[in-house]
Design a protein around this motif. Structure first.
Motif, PDB file in Angstrom:
ATOM      1  N   GLY A   1     -10.656  11.260 -39.193  1.00 39.70           N
ATOM      2  CA  GLY A   1     -10.970  12.375 -38.310  1.00 39.70           C
ATOM      3  C   GLY A   1     -12.108  13.223 -38.854  1.00 39.70           C
ATOM      4  O   GLY A   1     -12.976  13.672 -38.101  1.00 39.70           O
ATOM      5  N   ALA A   2     -12.122  13.405 -40.180  1.00 37.12           N
ATOM      6  CA  ALA A   2     -13.204  14.168 -40.808  1.00 37.12           C
ATOM      7  C   ALA A   2     -14.545  13.467 -40.627  1.00 37.12           C
ATOM      8  O   ALA A   2     -15.569  14.108 -40.367  1.00 37.12           O
TER       9      ALA A   2
ATOM     10  N   VAL B   1     -30.505  19.407 -31.886  1.00 37.06           N
ATOM     11  CA  VAL B   1     -31.048  20.747 -31.674  1.00 37.06           C
ATOM     12  C   VAL B   1     -32.340  20.935 -32.456  1.00 37.06           C
ATOM     13  O   VAL B   1     -33.226  21.694 -32.062  1.00 37.06           O
ATOM     14  N   GLY B   2     -32.459  20.208 -33.595  1.00 31.67           N
ATOM     15  CA  GLY B   2     -33.675  20.282 -34.394  1.00 31.67           C
ATOM     16  C   GLY B   2     -33.624  21.257 -35.551  1.00 31.67           C
ATOM     17  O   GLY B   2     -34.648  21.539 -36.176  1.00 31.67           O
ATOM     18  N   ASP B   3     -32.421  21.764 -35.882  1.00 29.82           N
ATOM     19  CA  ASP B   3     -32.278  22.727 -36.975  1.00 29.82           C
ATOM     20  C   ASP B   3     -31.957  21.965 -38.263  1.00 29.82           C
ATOM     21  O   ASP B   3     -30.800  21.723 -38.596  1.00 29.82           O
ATOM     22  N   ILE B   4     -32.991  21.578 -39.015  1.00 29.44           N
ATOM     23  CA  ILE B   4     -32.828  20.749 -40.204  1.00 29.44           C
ATOM     24  C   ILE B   4     -32.123  21.505 -41.323  1.00 29.44           C
ATOM     25  O   ILE B   4     -31.311  20.931 -42.056  1.00 29.44           O
ATOM     26  N   GLU B   5     -32.413  22.786 -41.504  1.00 30.46           N
ATOM     27  CA  GLU B   5     -31.744  23.570 -42.539  1.00 30.46           C
ATOM     28  C   GLU B   5     -30.242  23.651 -42.269  1.00 30.46           C
ATOM     29  O   GLU B   5     -29.438  23.637 -43.198  1.00 30.46           O
ATOM     30  N   GLN B   6     -29.898  23.750 -40.996  1.00 22.02           N
ATOM     31  CA  GLN B   6     -28.484  23.776 -40.646  1.00 22.02           C
ATOM     32  C   GLN B   6     -27.831  22.432 -40.958  1.00 22.02           C
ATOM     33  O   GLN B   6     -26.681  22.380 -41.403  1.00 22.02           O
ATOM     34  N   VAL B   7     -28.567  21.331 -40.735  1.00 23.67           N
ATOM     35  CA  VAL B   7     -28.061  19.998 -41.074  1.00 23.67           C
ATOM     36  C   VAL B   7     -27.719  19.928 -42.556  1.00 23.67           C
ATOM     37  O   VAL B   7     -26.649  19.452 -42.945  1.00 23.67           O
ATOM     38  N   LYS B   8     -28.630  20.400 -43.413  1.00 17.53           N
ATOM     39  CA  LYS B   8     -28.401  20.371 -44.858  1.00 17.53           C
ATOM     40  C   LYS B   8     -27.208  21.237 -45.250  1.00 17.53           C
ATOM     41  O   LYS B   8     -26.398  20.859 -46.093  1.00 17.53           O
ATOM     42  N   SER B   9     -27.113  22.406 -44.649  1.00 16.29           N
ATOM     43  CA  SER B   9     -26.002  23.317 -44.944  1.00 16.29           C
ATOM     44  C   SER B   9     -24.669  22.706 -44.541  1.00 16.29           C
ATOM     45  O   SER B   9     -23.689  22.755 -45.293  1.00 16.29           O
ATOM     46  N   TYR B  10     -24.623  22.120 -43.335  1.00 19.31           N
ATOM     47  CA  TYR B  10     -23.402  21.468 -42.875  1.00 19.31           C
ATOM     48  C   TYR B  10     -22.998  20.336 -43.824  1.00 19.31           C
ATOM     49  O   TYR B  10     -21.823  20.160 -44.148  1.00 19.31           O
ATOM     50  N   ALA B  11     -23.985  19.539 -44.261  1.00 15.99           N
ATOM     51  CA  ALA B  11     -23.709  18.392 -45.124  1.00 15.99           C
ATOM     52  C   ALA B  11     -23.030  18.833 -46.422  1.00 15.99           C
ATOM     53  O   ALA B  11     -22.060  18.216 -46.871  1.00 15.99           O
ATOM     54  N   LYS B  12     -23.514  19.900 -47.028  1.00 17.74           N
ATOM     55  CA  LYS B  12     -22.946  20.371 -48.295  1.00 17.74           C
ATOM     56  C   LYS B  12     -21.549  20.953 -48.098  1.00 17.74           C
ATOM     57  O   LYS B  12     -20.637  20.679 -48.887  1.00 17.74           O
TER      58      LYS B  12
ATOM     59  N   LEU C   1     -19.428  20.320 -45.672  1.00 18.34           N
ATOM     60  CA  LEU C   1     -18.496  19.267 -45.286  1.00 18.34           C
ATOM     61  C   LEU C   1     -18.020  18.473 -46.493  1.00 18.34           C
ATOM     62  O   LEU C   1     -16.842  18.119 -46.583  1.00 18.34           O
ATOM     63  N   GLN C   2     -18.906  18.217 -47.439  1.00 20.43           N
ATOM     64  CA  GLN C   2     -18.512  17.443 -48.622  1.00 20.43           C
ATOM     65  C   GLN C   2     -17.491  18.189 -49.473  1.00 20.43           C
ATOM     66  O   GLN C   2     -16.580  17.575 -50.041  1.00 20.43           O
ATOM     67  N   ARG C   3     -17.641  19.483 -49.580  1.00 18.80           N
ATOM     68  CA  ARG C   3     -16.629  20.266 -50.312  1.00 18.80           C
ATOM     69  C   ARG C   3     -15.282  20.175 -49.615  1.00 18.80           C
ATOM     70  O   ARG C   3     -14.232  20.073 -50.268  1.00 18.80           O
ATOM     71  N   LEU C   4     -15.318  20.189 -48.291  1.00 15.33           N
ATOM     72  CA  LEU C   4     -14.078  20.052 -47.521  1.00 15.33           C
ATOM     73  C   LEU C   4     -13.452  18.684 -47.737  1.00 15.33           C
ATOM     74  O   LEU C   4     -12.224  18.558 -47.874  1.00 15.33           O
ATOM     75  N   PHE C   5     -14.268  17.629 -47.793  1.00 20.25           N
ATOM     76  CA  PHE C   5     -13.757  16.269 -47.995  1.00 20.25           C
ATOM     77  C   PHE C   5     -13.010  16.157 -49.327  1.00 20.25           C
ATOM     78  O   PHE C   5     -11.977  15.476 -49.412  1.00 20.25           O
ATOM     79  N   ILE C   6     -13.521  16.815 -50.369  1.00 20.98           N
ATOM     80  CA  ILE C   6     -12.874  16.750 -51.678  1.00 20.98           C
ATOM     81  C   ILE C   6     -11.506  17.427 -51.640  1.00 20.98           C
ATOM     82  O   ILE C   6     -10.516  16.894 -52.169  1.00 20.98           O
TER      83      ILE C   6
ATOM     84  N   TYR D   1     -13.529  11.273 -49.982  1.00 18.38           N
ATOM     85  CA  TYR D   1     -14.876  11.839 -50.143  1.00 18.38           C
ATOM     86  C   TYR D   1     -15.944  10.870 -49.655  1.00 18.38           C
ATOM     87  O   TYR D   1     -16.805  11.223 -48.843  1.00 18.38           O
ATOM     88  N   GLN D   2     -15.918   9.622 -50.156  1.00 17.83           N
ATOM     89  CA  GLN D   2     -17.030   8.707 -49.886  1.00 17.83           C
ATOM     90  C   GLN D   2     -17.097   8.240 -48.437  1.00 17.83           C
ATOM     91  O   GLN D   2     -18.190   8.108 -47.882  1.00 17.83           O
ATOM     92  N   MET D   3     -15.950   8.011 -47.793  1.00 18.48           N
ATOM     93  CA  MET D   3     -15.988   7.480 -46.430  1.00 18.48           C
ATOM     94  C   MET D   3     -16.549   8.488 -45.417  1.00 18.48           C
ATOM     95  O   MET D   3     -17.464   8.153 -44.653  1.00 18.48           O
ATOM     96  N   PRO D   4     -16.054   9.737 -45.381  1.00 21.59           N
ATOM     97  CA  PRO D   4     -16.657  10.703 -44.443  1.00 21.59           C
ATOM     98  C   PRO D   4     -18.110  11.036 -44.784  1.00 21.59           C
ATOM     99  O   PRO D   4     -18.916  11.281 -43.892  1.00 21.59           O
ATOM    100  N   THR D   5     -18.446  11.033 -46.089  1.00 25.32           N
ATOM    101  CA  THR D   5     -19.823  11.317 -46.476  1.00 25.32           C
ATOM    102  C   THR D   5     -20.753  10.209 -45.984  1.00 25.32           C
ATOM    103  O   THR D   5     -21.820  10.477 -45.415  1.00 25.32           O
ATOM    104  N   ASN D   6     -20.351   8.960 -46.210  1.00 22.67           N
ATOM    105  CA  ASN D   6     -21.174   7.834 -45.781  1.00 22.67           C
ATOM    106  C   ASN D   6     -21.182   7.666 -44.267  1.00 22.67           C
ATOM    107  O   ASN D   6     -22.236   7.584 -43.639  1.00 22.67           O
TER     108      ASN D   6
END
Length: 435
Positions: free
Chosen positions: A274-275, A289-300, A302-307, A354-359
């Protein structure tokens, strides 16, 4: 949260099947487990088609362009139906060979073929349902999937209880009764979903006529994105099925033990699945939407949440194994082996979460599907499978050691997933495109 709950309910159906079949006979449990490996590989292919649809359509949804979304949904539907028809034909013509991949035990093969003769009719219904649900997911309509899962759970469990054991004057059909329960639930599932889309869908307003026109350019674009995902998910499905095949050729007891352990593991894994799906939607929409900084922020974030999810779920799996095993009526040897498998999987879960939702969620959702393909090719077919085969049939290691080998990739894939998600090509490409 709705996606997580949906996956939990879906796996709970398999859990109920396992418990009831395990109470009926260990042979029935093993036969169904063997056939369900075929279903699992098939499900992974459909999951890839659906995820490709979501990745593609969520970007159009971010721009509020529904026309191309309908055409992409049609392309995905044709691909899913094609796979369903091919699989149906293969298991219809070669049922004994299909089940025999996973075991050499004659009684288990006979039980599996009886189950397969009914369950094969679910393939087409399942394909259509999964693509329709992915289409709804691409426009952020996820509650219907959860509601369908709840309905499927009660229908399937109710029919199984009656037909497996012959309650309320019904015939005692054993493993065939379980297959009939699943088939009935799939038919009801697709009927309710089609009715919902026709009467309640206000976002996409997709209709039957939308599936009669194909856009060649969109088909090429969809194939370019989805083909590596189908290949990767298919490989991962085959890898998981090979776990049962390898263990099944070591000892018949290991099939039942692996089936019981894997069911609880998959139930816990539903949070990671689900994650991954949620992350794919979030990343895809942000890119649209084209907000690249938001993409980077979401990525980081989300990974903390996965752990956190991984650690909590791993601990839960370790402690839940004892009450879980009490639900089964298995031989002492099978029960002890299942317990050992669950202890191993509780550790494996932390890395996998961690690895599956990240990948599959962040990196693949960001458009870098080839990274996931290359990593899976190297880890699964270059390391895990050869190592597991060597340990099982050359070293003659115990099933527990082989299970460790079969799941080792869930741990060591964490490092490349972290590096790619923070410093990889997909981020650099997004930055260049934005510039």
């Amino acid at each position: 949260m709705a996606l997580v709950l949906q996956n939990i309910i879906t796996i709970s159906v398999n859990l109920a099947d396992n418990v009831m079949l395990g109470a009926y006979s260990e042979t029935a449990l093993s036969g169904a487990a063997a056939v369900n490996q075929i279903q699992f590989v098939y499900q992974q292919l459909l999951l890839a088609l659906g995820d490709g649809l979501v990745i593609f359509c969520s970007q159009y949804w971010g721009k509020k362009q529904t026309g191309p979304m309908k055409k992409i949904a049609a392309i995905a539907m044709y691909a899913a139906i094609f796979i369903a028809v091919v699989l149906f034909g293969l298991v219809s013509f070669f049922p004994y060979q299909a089940v025999g991949i996973f075991t050499t035990d004659g009684a288990i093969i006979e039980a599996g073929v009886s189950y397969l003769n009914v369950i094969r009719f679910t393939y087409l219904f399942f394909a259509i349902t999964q693509i329709l649900l992915a289409t709804m997911r691409s426009v952020e309509t996820v509650k219907i999937a959860f509601q369908l899962s709840v309905m499927t759970f009660f229908v399937n469990c109710g029919i199984n209880y009656v037909l497996i054991f012959g309650h309320f004057g019904a015939p005692e059909l054993g493993i065939v009764g379980a297959a009939i329960g699943t088939l009935t639930a799939r038919i009801m599932e697709i009927i309710v979903l089609i009715f919902y889309i026709k009467k309640k869908d206000k976002k996409l307003q997709i209709r039957l006529s939308d599936y009669f026109s194909l856009d060649k350019q969109l088909a090429k674009d969809y194939t370019k994105i989805t083909a590596p995902m189908v290949f990767t998910q298919g490989l991962w499905g085959v890898n998981t099925a090979l776990q049962t095949a390898i263990l099944g050729h070591m000892t018949a007891t290991a099939i039942a033990a692996n089936s019981a352990a894997s069911t609880l593991f998959l139930l816990m894994k539903s949070t990671a699945v689900g994650a991954a799906s949620t992350a794919s939607i979030i990343i895809g929409k942000a890119i649209g939407v084209g907000d690249i900084e938001q993409v980077k922020s979401y990525a980081k974030r989300l990974q903390r949440l996965f752990i956190v999810i991984g650690v909590c779920s791993g601990i839960a799996l370790f402690f839940l194994r004892v009450p879980f095993l009490s639900l089964y009526d298995l031989k002492q040897e099978t029960m002890m082996m299942t317990n050992t498998f669950l202890i191993i999987l509780s550790v494996v879960y932390v890395g996998m979460s961690y690895q599956m939702p990240t990948n599959n969620g962040i990196i693949r959702g960001g458009g870098n599907t080839m990274f996931v393909v290359k990593m899976d090719l190297i880890s699964i077919w270059g390391i895990v499978i050869p190592l597991s085969l060597f340990m099982a049939f050359v070293v003659k290691a115990s099933p527990a050691v082989v299970v460790c080998c079969l799941n080792a990739d869930q741990i060591f894939k964490c490092v490349p997933a972290f590096l790619e998600s923070h410093y990889g090509n997909w981020i650099r490409k997004l930055t260049r495109d934005d510039a």
